[in-house]
Design an enzyme around this catalytic site. Structure first.
Site, PDB file in Angstrom:
ATOM      1  N   ARG A  46       0.838  -1.216   0.000  1.00  0.00           N
ATOM      2  CA  ARG A  46       0.000   0.000   0.000  1.00  0.00           C
ATOM      3  C   ARG A  46       0.870   1.263   0.000  1.00  0.00           C
ATOM      4  O   ARG A  46       0.538   2.264  -0.627  1.00  0.00           O
ATOM      5  CB  ARG A  46      -0.975   0.011   1.200  1.00  0.00           C
ATOM      6  CG  ARG A  46      -1.745   1.319   1.307  1.00  0.00           C
ATOM      7  CD  ARG A  46      -3.069   1.217   2.057  1.00  0.00           C
ATOM      8  NE  ARG A  46      -2.990   0.395   3.246  1.00  0.00           N
ATOM      9  CZ  ARG A  46      -2.394   0.746   4.388  1.00  0.00           C
ATOM     10  NH1 ARG A  46      -1.808   1.916   4.510  1.00  0.00           N
ATOM     11  NH2 ARG A  46      -2.365  -0.078   5.415  1.00  0.00           N
ATOM     12  N   TYR A  98     -16.128  15.175 -17.250  1.00  0.00           N
ATOM     13  CA  TYR A  98     -16.510  13.760 -17.220  1.00  0.00           C
ATOM     14  C   TYR A  98     -17.661  13.556 -16.231  1.00  0.00           C
ATOM     15  O   TYR A  98     -17.654  14.145 -15.140  1.00  0.00           O
ATOM     16  CB  TYR A  98     -15.273  12.954 -16.789  1.00  0.00           C
ATOM     17  CG  TYR A  98     -15.495  11.473 -16.666  1.00  0.00           C
ATOM     18  CD1 TYR A  98     -15.734  10.696 -17.795  1.00  0.00           C
ATOM     19  CD2 TYR A  98     -15.464  10.851 -15.421  1.00  0.00           C
ATOM     20  CE1 TYR A  98     -15.926   9.330 -17.678  1.00  0.00           C
ATOM     21  CE2 TYR A  98     -15.662   9.482 -15.298  1.00  0.00           C
ATOM     22  CZ  TYR A  98     -15.892   8.729 -16.434  1.00  0.00           C
ATOM     23  OH  TYR A  98     -16.085   7.380 -16.314  1.00  0.00           O
ATOM     24  N   ASP A 170      -7.216  17.430 -15.946  1.00  0.00           N
ATOM     25  CA  ASP A 170      -7.481  16.032 -16.290  1.00  0.00           C
ATOM     26  C   ASP A 170      -7.025  15.855 -17.745  1.00  0.00           C
ATOM     27  O   ASP A 170      -7.645  16.382 -18.662  1.00  0.00           O
ATOM     28  CB  ASP A 170      -8.974  15.735 -16.124  1.00  0.00           C
ATOM     29  CG  ASP A 170      -9.312  14.266 -16.365  1.00  0.00           C
ATOM     30  OD1 ASP A 170      -8.596  13.606 -17.144  1.00  0.00           O
ATOM     31  OD2 ASP A 170     -10.301  13.782 -15.778  1.00  0.00           O
ATOM     32  N   LYS A 195      -7.666   4.671 -20.175  1.00  0.00           N
ATOM     33  CA  LYS A 195      -7.945   5.124 -21.531  1.00  0.00           C
ATOM     34  C   LYS A 195      -6.686   5.017 -22.399  1.00  0.00           C
ATOM     35  O   LYS A 195      -6.158   3.935 -22.542  1.00  0.00           O
ATOM     36  CB  LYS A 195      -8.522   6.544 -21.482  1.00  0.00           C
ATOM     37  CG  LYS A 195      -9.605   6.737 -20.401  1.00  0.00           C
ATOM     38  CD  LYS A 195     -10.857   5.913 -20.622  1.00  0.00           C
ATOM     39  CE  LYS A 195     -11.814   5.906 -19.434  1.00  0.00           C
ATOM     40  NZ  LYS A 195     -12.199   7.194 -18.899  1.00  0.00           N
TER      41      LYS A 195
HETATM   42  C1  LIG Z   1     -12.746   7.698 -17.709  1.00  0.00           C
HETATM   43  C2  LIG Z   1     -12.429   9.030 -17.205  1.00  0.00           C
HETATM   44  C3  LIG Z   1     -12.275   9.267 -15.833  1.00  0.00           C
HETATM   45  C4  LIG Z   1     -12.496   8.182 -14.800  1.00  0.00           C
HETATM   46  O1  LIG Z   1     -11.598   7.137 -14.946  1.00  0.00           O
HETATM   47  P1  LIG Z   1     -11.871   5.618 -14.477  1.00  0.00           P
HETATM   48  O2  LIG Z   1     -10.578   4.945 -14.767  1.00  0.00           O
HETATM   49  O3  LIG Z   1     -13.020   5.110 -15.278  1.00  0.00           O
HETATM   50  O4  LIG Z   1     -12.212   5.658 -13.022  1.00  0.00           O
HETATM   51  C5  LIG Z   1     -11.927  10.548 -15.431  1.00  0.00           C
HETATM   52  N1  LIG Z   1     -11.758  11.547 -16.326  1.00  0.00           N
HETATM   53  C6  LIG Z   1     -11.915  11.351 -17.643  1.00  0.00           C
HETATM   54  C7  LIG Z   1     -11.714  12.495 -18.578  1.00  0.00           C
HETATM   55  C8  LIG Z   1     -12.262  10.093 -18.137  1.00  0.00           C
HETATM   56  O5  LIG Z   1     -12.412   9.917 -19.453  1.00  0.00           O
END
Ligand SMILES: *Cc1c(COP(=O)(O)O)cnc(C)c1O
Length: 378
Positions: A46, A98, A170, A195
């Site tokens: 952790r 998001y 982000d 992603k």
């Molecule tokens: C998918 C996504 C998230 C969240 O990510 P997870 O891995 O699904 O928890 C946050 N911000 C953006 C822009 C995303 O496309």
């Protein structure tokens, strides 16, 4: 080293035990101490793990910053970051962020008294009326989801710096291949590595990156205290995905541009949202701020909701699924899928109408992709 070389080598040295060229998966919860108070850098997974450390070093090199924490999901990255704030603090957030981000921000507001203002940041100065003594940060997502609106990160961070606010970006939609927020003044970058960074739709993961010792130690403390750390096997998968980031992103962009141009000419399409089209209202900002226009394309169908459902069900290559950034192409309906967690009022205010379809354009042959859309649109 160049970015492309870093995707292959940064953070990844031959293994110290046996010289394995690929980072081993240290699938171990705990590590044996050599002596009282003496271990070899890791004591409990952790708090730290060698496979996770390799991924964190790789992400630092790619984003051009000094510190990274790899966490379980993109939402865990956002959760960890929001824990930097306390009751009474205020955050200004892009209004078409998001869906999961807006849901979490609202929960944090209700449960922990952190006030969140959702603001259209396409004009950075729109944030100014919302700044007061309690404001701590501006949360930016660019390009936005699903409308591919852009926020000028430099303009936001310039305004934020003067007022002592953190700029948090982000960067999931472009990955560090397509955009380098730290070079544009960001203090923190968050990722859903689910992603483009991983790119193969076989893991959920996230990361928080920063460029100051203070934020670094606070974020590392939070990951350990909250328990949001990523698992060794997941880190290994993301590290593996990163090695092909550059070649994948090039193909995503080429295909997305071809798909956007095709849709732009199609009589049943009212409007295409893609920063790479010269008609995109912020095309110039995209050229200035981004190294890639990315692989996401949205469009507004000129037709009834029944016709829209028909299109969503008719594609054969584009699979009907949420998420994005994998090698395979996906199609989805933001109003009932990715953005269903955003209340309809907030969705309408952000311009996410029920006629919008979002595509994550994969790296299949682009003629096959266009033929698939052509036959689905009829
Ligand atoms: C998918 C996504 C998230 C969240 O990510 P997870 O891995 O699904 O928890 C946050 N911000 C953006 C822009 C995303 O496309």
């Amino acid at each position: 080293m160049s970015f492309q070389t870093d995707t292959i080598h940064a953070g990844v040295g031959p293994d110290k035990a046996y010289g394995a060229i690929m980072t081993p998966i240290y699938q171990s919860s705990t590590f044996v101490f050599e002596d009282i108070g003496k271990h070899r850098g890791f004591d409990y997974t952790r708090s730290g793990n060698p496979t996770r450390k390799a991924l964190e070093d790789s992400l630092c090199a790619l984003e051009g910053c000094t510190s990274a924490v790899a966490v379980t999901t993109g939402m865990a990255a956002i959760t960890t970051t929001l824990n930097l704030f306390r009751s009474g603090d205020e955050i200004i957030c892009t209004d078409d962020c998001y869906g999961g981000t807006s849901r979490l921000m609202k929960t944090v507001e209700e449960h922990f008294g952190i006030r969140v203002h959702f603001v259209n940041l396409q004009d950075a100065s729109n944030l100014l009326p919302f700044v007061n003594d309690n404001t701590r940060a501006v949360w930016v997502e660019t390009p936005s989801n699903p409308l591919l609106n852009l926020v000028d990160i430099t303009a936001v961070s310039d305004l934020a710096k003067v007022r002592g606010l953190l700029t948090i970006v982000d960067n999931t939609f472009l990955s560090p291949y397509g955009q380098k927020p730290f070079e544009l003044g960001a203090d923190i970058v968050v990722h859903s590595t689910t992603k483009y960074l991983n790119g193969h739709s076989d893991v959920v993961g996230g990361a928080v990156l920063s460029n100051s010792e203070d934020l670094d130690s606070r974020l590392k403390y939070l990951v350990n205290a909250l328990g949001t750390c990523a698992q060794p096997f997941d880190c290994w998968l993301v590290l593996r995905g990163i090695k092909t980031l550059v070649v994948r992103m090039r193909e995503h962009e080429r295909n997305a541009l071809a798909v956007a141009e095709f849709l732009d000419r199609h009589p049943k399409v009212k409007r295409v949202f893609y920063p790479g089209l010269p008609a995109h209202p912020q095309h110039h900002l995209a050229k200035k701020q981004q190294k890639s226009f990315g692989g996401m394309v949205s469009f507004e169908l000129d037709g009834s909701i029944e016709e829209l459902y028909k299109v969503l069900k008719a594609t054969k290559l584009f699979a009907l699924a949420e998420s994005l950034g994998g090698v395979e192409s996906l199609i989805e309906h933001p109003a009932t899928m990715s953005h269903a967690s955003m209340d309809s009022e907030h969705r309408q205010a952000a311009g996410i109408t029920d006629s919008i379809i979002r595509l994550s354009v994969g790296i299949e042959d682009r003629d096959d992709l266009i033929a698939d859309l052509q036959s689905a649109l009829g």
